[in-house]
Scaffold this active site. Structure first.
Site, short mmCIF file in Angstrom:
data_model
loop_
_atom_site.label_atom_id
_atom_site.label_comp_id
_atom_site.label_asym_id
_atom_site.label_seq_id
_atom_site.Cartn_x
_atom_site.Cartn_y
_atom_site.Cartn_z
NE ARG A 88 -4.54 -0.74 1.40
CZ ARG A 88 -5.40 -1.62 1.94
NH1 ARG A 88 -5.13 -2.22 3.05
NH2 ARG A 88 -6.53 -1.86 1.33
NE ARG A 127 -15.98 -3.91 3.65
CZ ARG A 127 -14.73 -3.70 3.28
NH1 ARG A 127 -14.20 -4.33 2.25
NH2 ARG A 127 -13.99 -2.83 3.93
NE ARG A 160 -13.06 -4.20 7.45
CZ ARG A 160 -12.20 -4.12 6.44
NH1 ARG A 160 -12.21 -5.03 5.48
NH2 ARG A 160 -11.32 -3.15 6.38
NE ARG A 171 -10.78 1.12 5.67
CZ ARG A 171 -11.97 0.57 5.41
NH1 ARG A 171 -13.04 1.03 6.00
NH2 ARG A 171 -12.05 -0.41 4.57
P1 ADP Z 1 -10.06 -2.92 2.71
O1 ADP Z 1 -10.58 -4.33 2.57
O2 ADP Z 1 -11.13 -2.00 3.09
O3 ADP Z 1 -9.24 -2.54 1.53
P2 ADP Z 1 -8.09 -4.01 4.49
O4 ADP Z 1 -8.89 -5.09 5.09
O5 ADP Z 1 -7.17 -4.37 3.37
O6 ADP Z 1 -9.09 -2.88 3.98
O7 ADP Z 1 -7.24 -3.26 5.59
C1 ADP Z 1 -7.79 -2.94 6.84
C2 ADP Z 1 -6.77 -2.18 7.66
O8 ADP Z 1 -5.60 -2.99 7.88
C3 ADP Z 1 -6.23 -0.89 7.04
O9 ADP Z 1 -7.08 0.22 7.26
C4 ADP Z 1 -4.89 -0.75 7.76
O10 ADP Z 1 -5.05 -0.29 9.08
C5 ADP Z 1 -4.41 -2.19 7.84
N1 ADP Z 1 -3.61 -2.58 6.66
C6 ADP Z 1 -3.94 -3.56 5.76
N2 ADP Z 1 -2.98 -3.68 4.82
C7 ADP Z 1 -2.03 -2.75 5.12
C8 ADP Z 1 -0.79 -2.36 4.52
N3 ADP Z 1 -0.33 -2.96 3.40
N4 ADP Z 1 -0.09 -1.37 5.10
C9 ADP Z 1 -0.52 -0.77 6.23
N5 ADP Z 1 -1.67 -1.07 6.83
C10 ADP Z 1 -2.43 -2.06 6.29
P1 ADP Z 2 -12.11 -4.60 -0.82
O1 ADP Z 2 -11.63 -5.96 -0.40
O2 ADP Z 2 -11.42 -4.09 -2.05
O3 ADP Z 2 -12.09 -3.60 0.30
P2 ADP Z 2 -14.76 -5.86 -0.98
O4 ADP Z 2 -14.52 -7.02 -1.88
O5 ADP Z 2 -14.92 -6.13 0.45
O6 ADP Z 2 -13.65 -4.72 -1.25
O7 ADP Z 2 -16.04 -5.11 -1.54
C1 ADP Z 2 -16.53 -3.92 -0.91
C2 ADP Z 2 -18.06 -3.92 -0.93
O8 ADP Z 2 -18.53 -3.74 -2.27
C3 ADP Z 2 -18.70 -5.21 -0.43
O9 ADP Z 2 -19.87 -4.84 0.25
C4 ADP Z 2 -19.01 -5.98 -1.71
O10 ADP Z 2 -20.13 -6.84 -1.53
C5 ADP Z 2 -19.32 -4.86 -2.69
N1 ADP Z 2 -18.90 -5.14 -4.08
C6 ADP Z 2 -17.78 -5.79 -4.49
N2 ADP Z 2 -17.71 -5.83 -5.83
C7 ADP Z 2 -18.81 -5.17 -6.29
C8 ADP Z 2 -19.31 -4.84 -7.61
N3 ADP Z 2 -18.64 -5.21 -8.71
N4 ADP Z 2 -20.46 -4.15 -7.68
C9 ADP Z 2 -21.13 -3.77 -6.57
N5 ADP Z 2 -20.71 -4.03 -5.29
C10 ADP Z 2 -19.57 -4.71 -5.16
#
Ligand code: ADP
Ligand code: ADP
Ligand code: ZN
Length: 217
Positions: A88, A127, A160, A171
């Site tokens: 990231r 979500r 979450r 974020r």
């Molecule tokens: P999302 O699914 O919404 O993209 P993640 O589940 O990947 O979010 O990440 C949740 C949290 O975990 C982030 O807001 C951060 O606090 C931490 N995190 C995850 N990946 C990283 C990374 N590569 N570097 C720093 N913090 C991270």
């Molecule tokens: P990330 O891991 O990148 O943070 P998620 O896979 O958790 O993202 O998806 C974020 C939200 O968007 C979830 O609520 C998921 O169900 C929804 N979502 C994912 N892909 C799509 C799409 N192509 N169109 C609409 N909603 C989506």
């Protein structure tokens, strides 16, 4: 196949990762999931990262890089992986290059899921996730078959803590510029496949499959 999944929070990385790992048989390595597990288990790492997670801030590079280095050292990652949520930051990207180079490896694909900010806000605030298997749902866009229950494992869905509006905007701010820089970094290296992440889940997956099969069929 050494794949990185790039995209802002809510872009659909976790959703797509489920299908990719099933079809391509590579482990899904999601740093966010690993940090949340450590937090729930109250391990020393979990206690150290808890505050960052709750606020939506990035965990310091040093801790994050150490976690990924250990994970990539495990046997199941020897023959490929899907990294979701890492790197990231640029220092993380450089550290990843270094780790792979030590093994004589390099990334084969960087998939960049592009989604507008307005769409991301709607996705993140709606979500719902399964704490047992990590599956992602959405109240309106991708509801489970039975309300509040995970299709895959029957777990009870939750929201979450960092999907509350305050943490969501933190974020996005934390990640916008960094994600753009990382996409440029990988573009220059000819690794980037940009995918329109706003289309329906199945269409997005078709594009991903094409990008991954391009030079691996
Ligand atoms: P999302 O699914 O919404 O993209 P993640 O589940 O990947 O979010 O990440 C949740 C949290 O975990 C982030 O807001 C951060 O606090 C931490 N995190 C995850 N990946 C990283 C990374 N590569 N570097 C720093 N913090 C991270
Ligand atoms: P990330 O891991 O990148 O943070 P998620 O896979 O958790 O993202 O998806 C974020 C939200 O968007 C979830 O609520 C998921 O169900 C929804 N979502 C994912 N892909 C799509 C799409 N192509 N169109 C609409 N909603 C989506
Ligand atoms: Zn589940």
């Amino acid at each position: 196949m050494q794949v990185v999944f790039l995209g802002l929070p809510g872009a659909g990385k976790g959703t797509q990762a489920v299908s990719i790992t099933e079809e391509f048989h590579i482990p899904h390595i999601a740093t966010g999931d690993m940090f949340r597990e450590a937090k729930a288990a109250k391990t020393p790492l979990g206690k150290e990262v808890q505050e960052y997670l709750d606020k939506g801030l990035l965990v310091p590079d040093e801790l994050t890089i150490r976690l990924v280095r250990e994970r990539l050292g495990q046997a199941d990652a020897r023959h490929g992986f899907l990294l979701d949520g890492f790197p990231r930051t640029l220092p993380q990207a450089q550290a990843l290059d270094g780790m792979l180079a030590e093994e004589g490896l390099g990334l084969t694909h960087v998939l960049y899921l592009l989604v507008s900010e307005t769409e991301l806000l709607q996705r993140l605030t709606g979500r719902r996730v399964c704490p047992d298997c990590g599956a992602s749902y959405h109240a309106a866009f991708h509801p489970p078959r039975s309300a509040g229950v995970c299709d895959r494992c029957g777990g009870a869905l939750i929201q979450r803590a960092d999907d509350r509006p305050e943490a969501v905007s933190v974020r996005l701010r934390e990640n916008l510029e960094r994600t753009r820089m990382l996409s440029e970094f990988y573009e220059k290296r000819g690794l980037l496949a940009t995918i329109d992440g706003e289309r329906p889940i199945g269409h997005v997956y078709d594009e991903i499959r094409q990008a991954l099969r391009g030079d691996h069929s």
